[in-house]
Design a protein around this motif. Structure first.
Motif, PDB file in Angstrom:
ATOM      1  N   SER A 141       0.826  -1.200   0.000  1.00  0.00           N
ATOM      2  CA  SER A 141       0.000   0.000   0.000  1.00  0.00           C
ATOM      3  C   SER A 141       0.869   1.262   0.000  1.00  0.00           C
ATOM      4  N   GLY A 142       0.565   2.163  -0.937  1.00  0.00           N
ATOM      5  CA  GLY A 142       1.293   3.422  -1.036  1.00  0.00           C
ATOM      6  C   GLY A 142       2.574   3.360  -1.858  1.00  0.00           C
ATOM      7  N   HIS A 143       2.919   2.187  -2.389  1.00  0.00           N
ATOM      8  CA  HIS A 143       4.167   2.030  -3.137  1.00  0.00           C
ATOM      9  C   HIS A 143       3.973   2.007  -4.651  1.00  0.00           C
ATOM     10  N   ALA A 144       2.746   2.065  -5.117  1.00  0.00           N
ATOM     11  CA  ALA A 144       2.507   1.932  -6.558  1.00  0.00           C
ATOM     12  C   ALA A 144       3.196   3.033  -7.364  1.00  0.00           C
ATOM     13  N   ASN A 145       3.151   4.274  -6.895  1.00  0.00           N
ATOM     14  CA  ASN A 145       3.802   5.359  -7.642  1.00  0.00           C
ATOM     15  C   ASN A 145       5.311   5.160  -7.724  1.00  0.00           C
ATOM     16  N   THR A 146       5.915   4.712  -6.634  1.00  0.00           N
ATOM     17  CA  THR A 146       7.359   4.488  -6.622  1.00  0.00           C
ATOM     18  C   THR A 146       7.740   3.358  -7.570  1.00  0.00           C
ATOM     19  N   VAL A 147       6.967   2.262  -7.544  1.00  0.00           N
ATOM     20  CA  VAL A 147       7.244   1.128  -8.431  1.00  0.00           C
ATOM     21  C   VAL A 147       7.017   1.540  -9.886  1.00  0.00           C
ATOM     22  N   CYS A 148       5.955   2.294 -10.127  1.00  0.00           N
ATOM     23  CA  CYS A 148       5.647   2.774 -11.472  1.00  0.00           C
ATOM     24  C   CYS A 148       6.777   3.682 -11.983  1.00  0.00           C
ATOM     25  N   ASN A 149       7.242   4.576 -11.140  1.00  0.00           N
ATOM     26  CA  ASN A 149       8.343   5.462 -11.497  1.00  0.00           C
ATOM     27  C   ASN A 149       9.600   4.656 -11.807  1.00  0.00           C
ATOM     28  N   ALA A 150       9.845   3.621 -11.012  1.00  0.00           N
ATOM     29  CA  ALA A 150      11.009   2.770 -11.252  1.00  0.00           C
ATOM     30  C   ALA A 150      10.903   2.098 -12.623  1.00  0.00           C
ATOM     31  N   ILE A 151       9.741   1.531 -12.928  1.00  0.00           N
ATOM     32  CA  ILE A 151       9.528   0.882 -14.227  1.00  0.00           C
ATOM     33  C   ILE A 151       9.743   1.894 -15.358  1.00  0.00           C
ATOM     34  N   ASP A 152       9.154   3.080 -15.212  1.00  0.00           N
ATOM     35  CA  ASP A 152       9.301   4.109 -16.249  1.00  0.00           C
ATOM     36  C   ASP A 152      10.770   4.470 -16.470  1.00  0.00           C
ATOM     37  N   ASN A 153      11.533   4.589 -15.391  1.00  0.00           N
ATOM     38  CA  ASN A 153      12.921   5.023 -15.499  1.00  0.00           C
ATOM     39  C   ASN A 153      13.893   3.914 -15.875  1.00  0.00           C
ATOM     40  N   LEU A 154      13.442   2.669 -15.836  1.00  0.00           N
ATOM     41  CA  LEU A 154      14.276   1.577 -16.328  1.00  0.00           C
ATOM     42  C   LEU A 154      14.246   1.522 -17.856  1.00  0.00           C
ATOM     43  N   ASN A 155      13.333   2.297 -18.447  1.00  0.00           N
ATOM     44  CA  ASN A 155      13.242   2.427 -19.910  1.00  0.00           C
ATOM     45  C   ASN A 155      13.143   1.089 -20.633  1.00  0.00           C
ATOM     46  N   LEU A 156      12.221   0.275 -20.191  1.00  0.00           N
ATOM     47  CA  LEU A 156      12.005  -1.017 -20.837  1.00  0.00           C
ATOM     48  C   LEU A 156      11.318  -0.792 -22.175  1.00  0.00           C
ATOM     49  N   GLU A 157      11.932  -1.257 -23.246  1.00  0.00           N
ATOM     50  CA  GLU A 157      11.391  -1.059 -24.591  1.00  0.00           C
ATOM     51  C   GLU A 157      10.061  -1.776 -24.798  1.00  0.00           C
ATOM     52  N   GLU A 158       9.803  -2.791 -23.981  1.00  0.00           N
ATOM     53  CA  GLU A 158       8.589  -3.589 -24.132  1.00  0.00           C
ATOM     54  C   GLU A 158       7.328  -2.853 -23.669  1.00  0.00           C
ATOM     55  N   ILE A 159       7.482  -1.773 -22.915  1.00  0.00           N
ATOM     56  CA  ILE A 159       6.342  -1.062 -22.329  1.00  0.00           C
ATOM     57  C   ILE A 159       6.072   0.235 -23.077  1.00  0.00           C
TER      58      ILE A 159
END
Length: 155
Positions: free
Chosen positions: A101-119
């Motif tokens: 709870s409360g970590h979705a934005n942080t995890v989402c930001n991490a995914i965005d900044n890992l620059n995965l080409e698949e997303i």
């Protein structure tokens, strides 16, 4: 102007080499380096350098520079991801990552900044986030890519 460039370079070095939790801490270090800077000037410098605060791994926060290609920032995003995610489920081209709870934005930001080409995009809630995979990318391909960026990831 030369003093400003020198000060900005010193700020970068201090942030890279120290755990700095507040502007007061940074101001103190700058003073030790011989710079006479006001709080307002330091705030402008931090904004110009795009300095942000990231978790320090001990329930606090510290200053960090944006990714300059040296891999340090990616490791912070990996830590953020591992700290916050609970599970990953994939259906078609939609990835659902459940978080504490409360970590979705942080995890989402991490995914965005890992620059995965698949997303192609992400959306965060409170305790889960969604990612949309590019056309033709399978869930297995996404997980393979994610595991390359996030060592130790368990499904």
């Amino acid at each position: 102007m030369k003093e400003r460039q020198s000060r900005l370079k010193t700020i970068k070095t201090l942030i890279k080499n120290n755990t700095i939790e507040s502007q007061d801490d940074l101001l103190s270090l700058l003073t030790k380096e011989g710079y006479d800077v006001t709080q307002a000037t330091l705030s402008r410098d931090l904004k110009l350098l795009k300095v942000g605060k990231v978790p320090d791994g001990k329930a606090g926060y510290m200053y960090a520079l944006p990714d300059d290609g040296d891999g340090e920032s990616e490791s912070i995003y990996v830590q953020d991801f591992l700290r916050g995610y609970v599970s990953i489920d994939i259906s078609g081209n939609i990835v659902v990552i459940k978080t504490f709870s409360g970590h979705a934005n942080t995890v989402c930001n991490a995914i965005d900044n890992l620059n995965l080409e698949e997303i192609i995009g992400t959306v965060a809630g409170d305790n889960c986030m969604f990612a949309c995979l590019r056309e033709g990318v399978t869930g297995e391909e996404f997980m393979e890519s994610l595991k390359k960026h996030v060592p130790g990831l368990e499904e």
